[in-house]
Design an enzyme around this catalytic site. Structure first.
Site, PDB file in Angstrom:
ATOM      1  N   HIS A 122      -1.967   4.846  -2.502  1.00 41.73           N
ATOM      2  CA  HIS A 122      -3.067   3.846  -1.699  1.00 41.73           C
ATOM      3  C   HIS A 122      -3.980   2.916  -2.497  1.00 41.73           C
ATOM      4  O   HIS A 122      -4.713   3.574  -3.215  1.00 41.73           O
ATOM      5  CB  HIS A 122      -3.905   4.918  -0.798  1.00 41.73           C
ATOM      6  CG  HIS A 122      -3.146   5.173   0.418  1.00 41.73           C
ATOM      7  ND1 HIS A 122      -3.839   5.747   1.601  1.00 41.73           N
ATOM      8  CD2 HIS A 122      -1.888   5.811   0.638  1.00 41.73           C
ATOM      9  CE1 HIS A 122      -3.192   6.434   2.272  1.00 41.73           C
ATOM     10  NE2 HIS A 122      -2.007   6.394   1.936  1.00 41.73           N
ATOM     11  N   ARG A 147       0.654   1.263  -0.795  1.00 40.53           N
ATOM     12  CA  ARG A 147      -0.063   0.780   0.687  1.00 40.53           C
ATOM     13  C   ARG A 147      -1.438   0.085   0.139  1.00 40.53           C
ATOM     14  O   ARG A 147      -2.121   0.346  -0.771  1.00 40.53           O
ATOM     15  CB  ARG A 147      -0.560   1.914   1.505  1.00 40.53           C
ATOM     16  CG  ARG A 147      -0.902   1.732   2.863  1.00 40.53           C
ATOM     17  CD  ARG A 147      -1.440   3.052   3.536  1.00 40.53           C
ATOM     18  NE  ARG A 147      -2.786   3.260   3.330  1.00 40.53           N
ATOM     19  CZ  ARG A 147      -3.577   3.853   4.206  1.00 40.53           C
ATOM     20  NH1 ARG A 147      -2.936   4.593   5.306  1.00 40.53           N
ATOM     21  NH2 ARG A 147      -4.681   3.795   3.834  1.00 40.53           N
ATOM     22  N   TYR A 159     -11.598   1.361   7.946  1.00 39.67           N
ATOM     23  CA  TYR A 159     -10.508   2.445   7.846  1.00 39.67           C
ATOM     24  C   TYR A 159      -9.804   2.311   6.457  1.00 39.67           C
ATOM     25  O   TYR A 159      -9.407   0.938   6.094  1.00 39.67           O
ATOM     26  CB  TYR A 159      -9.506   2.680   8.882  1.00 39.67           C
ATOM     27  CG  TYR A 159      -8.395   3.296   8.317  1.00 39.67           C
ATOM     28  CD1 TYR A 159      -7.308   2.642   7.898  1.00 39.67           C
ATOM     29  CD2 TYR A 159      -8.499   4.576   8.120  1.00 39.67           C
ATOM     30  CE1 TYR A 159      -6.279   3.250   7.428  1.00 39.67           C
ATOM     31  CE2 TYR A 159      -7.647   5.369   7.729  1.00 39.67           C
ATOM     32  CZ  TYR A 159      -6.195   4.561   7.212  1.00 39.67           C
ATOM     33  OH  TYR A 159      -5.326   5.459   6.581  1.00 39.67           O
ATOM     34  N   ASP A 210      -1.424  -0.191   7.136  1.00 45.28           N
ATOM     35  CA  ASP A 210      -1.813   0.631   8.111  1.00 45.28           C
ATOM     36  C   ASP A 210      -2.717   0.298   9.080  1.00 45.28           C
ATOM     37  O   ASP A 210      -3.804  -0.198   8.687  1.00 45.28           O
ATOM     38  CB  ASP A 210      -2.178   2.073   7.563  1.00 45.28           C
ATOM     39  CG  ASP A 210      -2.301   3.254   8.660  1.00 45.28           C
ATOM     40  OD1 ASP A 210      -2.309   4.408   8.313  1.00 45.28           O
ATOM     41  OD2 ASP A 210      -2.205   2.887   9.835  1.00 45.28           O
ATOM     42  N   HIS A 212      -3.515   1.508  11.852  1.00 48.82           N
ATOM     43  CA  HIS A 212      -4.338   2.652  12.231  1.00 48.82           C
ATOM     44  C   HIS A 212      -4.502   2.562  13.753  1.00 48.82           C
ATOM     45  O   HIS A 212      -5.545   2.919  14.248  1.00 48.82           O
ATOM     46  CB  HIS A 212      -5.580   2.851  11.629  1.00 48.82           C
ATOM     47  CG  HIS A 212      -5.776   4.400  11.076  1.00 48.82           C
ATOM     48  ND1 HIS A 212      -6.730   5.119  11.972  1.00 48.82           N
ATOM     49  CD2 HIS A 212      -5.355   5.020  10.238  1.00 48.82           C
ATOM     50  CE1 HIS A 212      -6.749   6.085  11.430  1.00 48.82           C
ATOM     51  NE2 HIS A 212      -5.809   6.189  10.427  1.00 48.82           N
ATOM     52  N   GLU A 236       2.223   0.030   9.782  1.00 54.71           N
ATOM     53  CA  GLU A 236       2.116   1.271  10.085  1.00 54.71           C
ATOM     54  C   GLU A 236       1.223   1.282  11.317  1.00 54.71           C
ATOM     55  O   GLU A 236       0.014   0.659  11.293  1.00 54.71           O
ATOM     56  CB  GLU A 236       1.630   2.130   8.923  1.00 54.71           C
ATOM     57  CG  GLU A 236       1.533   3.522   9.477  1.00 54.71           C
ATOM     58  CD  GLU A 236       0.926   4.415   8.418  1.00 54.71           C
ATOM     59  OE1 GLU A 236       1.200   4.092   7.161  1.00 54.71           O
ATOM     60  OE2 GLU A 236       0.283   5.489   8.712  1.00 54.71           O
ATOM     61  N   GLU A 262       2.455   9.668  12.548  1.00 57.69           N
ATOM     62  CA  GLU A 262       1.811  10.726  11.808  1.00 57.69           C
ATOM     63  C   GLU A 262       1.196  11.566  12.808  1.00 57.69           C
ATOM     64  O   GLU A 262       0.861  12.745  12.553  1.00 57.69           O
ATOM     65  CB  GLU A 262       0.881  10.292  10.766  1.00 57.69           C
ATOM     66  CG  GLU A 262      -0.189   9.407  11.385  1.00 57.69           C
ATOM     67  CD  GLU A 262      -1.006   8.872  10.352  1.00 57.69           C
ATOM     68  OE1 GLU A 262      -0.506   8.083   9.506  1.00 57.69           O
ATOM     69  OE2 GLU A 262      -2.209   9.094  10.259  1.00 57.69           O
ATOM     70  N   ARG A 283       7.255   8.880  10.875  1.00 54.11           N
ATOM     71  CA  ARG A 283       6.191   9.340  10.043  1.00 54.11           C
ATOM     72  C   ARG A 283       6.024  10.862  10.271  1.00 54.11           C
ATOM     73  O   ARG A 283       4.877  11.295   9.945  1.00 54.11           O
ATOM     74  CB  ARG A 283       5.003   8.490   9.884  1.00 54.11           C
ATOM     75  CG  ARG A 283       5.595   6.966   9.317  1.00 54.11           C
ATOM     76  CD  ARG A 283       4.168   6.260   8.905  1.00 54.11           C
ATOM     77  NE  ARG A 283       2.980   6.875   8.545  1.00 54.11           N
ATOM     78  CZ  ARG A 283       2.538   7.538   7.299  1.00 54.11           C
ATOM     79  NH1 ARG A 283       3.379   7.504   6.460  1.00 54.11           N
ATOM     80  NH2 ARG A 283       1.346   7.776   7.100  1.00 54.11           N
ATOM     81  N   ASP A 316      -5.273  15.251   3.662  1.00 54.12           N
ATOM     82  CA  ASP A 316      -5.679  16.285   4.398  1.00 54.12           C
ATOM     83  C   ASP A 316      -4.490  17.065   4.906  1.00 54.12           C
ATOM     84  O   ASP A 316      -4.632  17.943   5.941  1.00 54.12           O
ATOM     85  CB  ASP A 316      -6.246  15.677   5.756  1.00 54.12           C
ATOM     86  CG  ASP A 316      -5.899  14.531   6.509  1.00 54.12           C
ATOM     87  OD1 ASP A 316      -6.056  13.521   5.932  1.00 54.12           O
ATOM     88  OD2 ASP A 316      -4.983  14.428   7.549  1.00 54.12           O
ATOM     89  N   GLU A 339       4.616   9.401   1.841  1.00 51.23           N
ATOM     90  CA  GLU A 339       3.387   9.208   1.563  1.00 51.23           C
ATOM     91  C   GLU A 339       2.671  10.127   0.507  1.00 51.23           C
ATOM     92  O   GLU A 339       3.044  11.370   0.639  1.00 51.23           O
ATOM     93  CB  GLU A 339       2.299   9.186   2.593  1.00 51.23           C
ATOM     94  CG  GLU A 339       1.123   8.717   2.300  1.00 51.23           C
ATOM     95  CD  GLU A 339       0.052   8.555   3.601  1.00 51.23           C
ATOM     96  OE1 GLU A 339       0.673   9.008   4.621  1.00 51.23           O
ATOM     97  OE2 GLU A 339      -1.020   8.074   3.535  1.00 51.23           O
ATOM     98  N   TRP A 402      -9.800   4.764  16.376  1.00 52.87           N
ATOM     99  CA  TRP A 402     -10.268   5.104  14.916  1.00 52.87           C
ATOM    100  C   TRP A 402      -9.275   4.997  14.039  1.00 52.87           C
ATOM    101  O   TRP A 402      -8.059   5.277  14.380  1.00 52.87           O
ATOM    102  CB  TRP A 402     -11.142   6.108  14.641  1.00 52.87           C
ATOM    103  CG  TRP A 402     -11.368   6.170  12.985  1.00 52.87           C
ATOM    104  CD1 TRP A 402     -12.139   5.346  12.295  1.00 52.87           C
ATOM    105  CD2 TRP A 402     -10.750   7.172  12.030  1.00 52.87           C
ATOM    106  NE1 TRP A 402     -12.123   5.740  10.950  1.00 52.87           N
ATOM    107  CE2 TRP A 402     -11.006   6.928  10.978  1.00 52.87           C
ATOM    108  CE3 TRP A 402      -9.563   7.926  12.272  1.00 52.87           C
ATOM    109  CZ2 TRP A 402     -10.712   7.057   9.814  1.00 52.87           C
ATOM    110  CZ3 TRP A 402      -8.889   8.530  10.911  1.00 52.87           C
ATOM    111  CH2 TRP A 402      -9.785   8.136   9.926  1.00 52.87           C
TER     112      TRP A 402
HETATM  113  C1  CS2 Z   1      -3.576   7.442   7.361  1.00 49.40           C
HETATM  114  C2  CS2 Z   1      -4.365   8.791   7.215  1.00 49.40           C
HETATM  115  O1  CS2 Z   1      -2.697   8.147   5.545  1.00 49.40           O
HETATM  116  C3  CS2 Z   1      -2.577   7.582   6.596  1.00 49.40           C
HETATM  117  O2  CS2 Z   1      -1.482   6.851   6.716  1.00 49.40           O
HETATM  118  O3  CS2 Z   1      -3.225   7.194   8.915  1.00 49.40           O
HETATM  119  O4  CS2 Z   1      -5.051   8.789   6.221  1.00 49.40           O
HETATM  120  C4  CS2 Z   1      -5.091   9.469   8.531  1.00 49.40           C
HETATM  121  O5  CS2 Z   1      -6.204   8.443   8.937  1.00 49.40           O
HETATM  122  C5  CS2 Z   1      -5.707  10.510   8.139  1.00 49.40           C
HETATM  123  O6  CS2 Z   1      -4.515  11.587   7.749  1.00 49.40           O
HETATM  124  C6  CS2 Z   1      -6.549  11.375   9.255  1.00 49.40           C
HETATM  125  O7  CS2 Z   1      -6.930  12.602   8.938  1.00 49.40           O
HETATM  126 MG    MG Z   2      -1.446   6.173   8.726  1.00 51.64          MG
END
Ligand code: CS2
Ligand code: MG
Length: 402
Positions: A122, A147, A159, A210, A212, A236, A262, A283, A316, A339, A402
């Site tokens: 990232h 990314r 974000y 992303d 998002h 994404e 995701e 994803r 996370d 990722e 978000w």
């Molecule tokens: C994001 C994440 O990595 C990604 O593609 O979408 O950072 C996402 O925001 C977090 O996993 C949410 O907890």
């Molecule tokens: Mg994402």
């Protein structure tokens, strides 16, 4: 081999993680990630109160039967909490099966289909010049895919632009912080970012972005068209994906590849997206989508429809999830990208693991099982800290995604 104990371990080495450790009558143990960012205690409770009591005495070798028992037996099927809990059990049982067989789990999944797992990092920064420097840093680290996320001029924060460079933790307060968003500003700015990145790094570096979940289908179509000259590997989460057929509109307007998934927790969340080829990468992850057993079903369906994997791997998701993901990534025919947002040293100390990064690839290692564990005494030093993901409002105050 019977399950004789199952412990739910909540720890916070810089961020919260939930881990299930299953112990068998032979003393073999297995671990599974159950972390759901901002809702960790909900999954911990689901495991402690509704799953663990049913596991004691079960045959640890019966992975699929246990999966079916927990999925059908819930009655209230699907959802991120239920499926993260089932994922943790499934992952831990695969870990045990590998250890009993004396083989890394990827060998039980059919062996390796590739030399290593290509990962993306990232690059994120406030400004375009700063993000160019970040992309260069990831290239120098050996990444083959990056990314790219920057701040949007005129917005207070955006974000994907974190305080730290190597890992990104958005859950930054017990009560959600509020972010401000302007799609108009974002749609003007983003193509300019990728024009600059392509100009600097040439045509071959894999670039990803992303959105998002923040656009409508026609806005996503606009962005996809505007990004076509820069040939992204994927755009994404352009829109929230409850309305799967909404992606037909994006597909009609742009050839920019789409990656989604995701937040999905079963195959049903993406069945139409895959079978209608409305996306190019799915994803879904081990921890979110019911574990290794269900994730393979999703990737098998994807393989029939020219869709490749692109599993989520943010900070996370714990090293337990990352380790399990690599065994799946190595063994499926339609792997796309993985990722890889690194974890802090404190997290890596709590979760000793055999996976390692080399030459743009992650390798799971050759340890029997998943090649990861949790150091419970280290974990005990980091008590849970309440933390929630932010919320997002438009500049007029309307709630947004978000
Ligand atoms: C994001 C994440 O990595 C990604 O593609 O979408 O950072 C996402 O925001 C977090 O996993 C949410 O907890
Ligand atoms: Mg994402």
């Amino acid at each position: 081999m019977r399950i004789v104990d199952a412990r739910v371990i909540v720890t916070c080495p810089g961020r919260n993680f939930v881990t299930l450790k299953i112990v068998t009558s032979d003393g073999v143990t297995g671990v599974g990630d159950a972390t759901l960012n901002g809702r960790e205690l909900a999954v911990a409770s689901y495991l402690n109160d509704h799953v663990v009591p049913t596991l004691i005495g079960r045959d640890a070798s019966r992975i699929e039967d246990t999966w079916q028992y927990l999925y059908r037996g819930a009655y209230w099927r699907r959802g991120p909490v239920t499926m993260s809990a089932i994922a943790a059990v499934d992952t831990a049982l695969w870990d045990i099966k590998g250890k009993v067989a004396g083989l890394p789990v990827y060998q039980l999944l059919g062996g390796r289909c590739r030399d290593g797992v290509t990962v993306y990092g990232h690059a994120n920064a406030e400004t375009v010049p700063e993000v160019l420097a970040e992309v260069a840093r990831y290239v120098d680290l050996g990444y083959r895919a990056v990314r790219v996320q920057t701040a949007v001029p005129g917005l207070p924060a955006t974000y994907g632009v974190g305080k730290d460079r190597m890992f990104y933790e958005p859950a930054d307060a017990a009560i959600p912080t509020e972010a401000t968003w302007s799609t108009e500003r974002y749609l003007v700015h983003t193509p300019q970012v990728f024009a600059a990145v392509r100009d600097e790094f040439g045509p071959h570096l894999k670039l990803l972005h992303d959105a998002h979940h923040r656009l409508t289908p026609i806005e996503a179509a606009r962005l996809g068209k505007d990004l076509e000259p820069y040939r992204l590997t994927w755009l994404e989460d352009p829109v929230p994906a409850e309305l799967q057929e909404g992606f037909r509109l994006i597909r009609r307007h742009t050839t920019t590849p789409i990656a989604v998934g995701e937040v999905f927790n079963t195959i049903f969340d993406c069945q139409q997206l895959i079978t209608e080829q409305l996306i190019d990468y799915v994803r879904t992850t081990v921890v979110r989508a019911g574990g290794i057993s269900h994730l393979r079903r999703i990737f098998d369906l994807a393989a029939l429809h020219h869709v490749r994997s692109g599993s989520h791997g943010a900070t996370d998701l714990s090293p337990v999830c990352m380790a399990a993901a690599l065994h799946v990534d190595l063994s499926i025919p339609n792997f796309g990208l993985q990722e890889y947002m690194r974890h802090t040293e404190a997290t890596d100390a709590v979760f000793p693991h055999s996976y390692h990064f080399a030459d743009g690839y992650l390798h799971p290692g050759e340890e029997p099982g998943l090649g990861v564990d949790i150091d419970e005494s280290a974990a005990a030093r980091y008590p849970y800290q309440p933390a929630s993901l932010p919320v997002n409002r438009l500049t007029d105050g309307s709630m947004h995604n978000w």
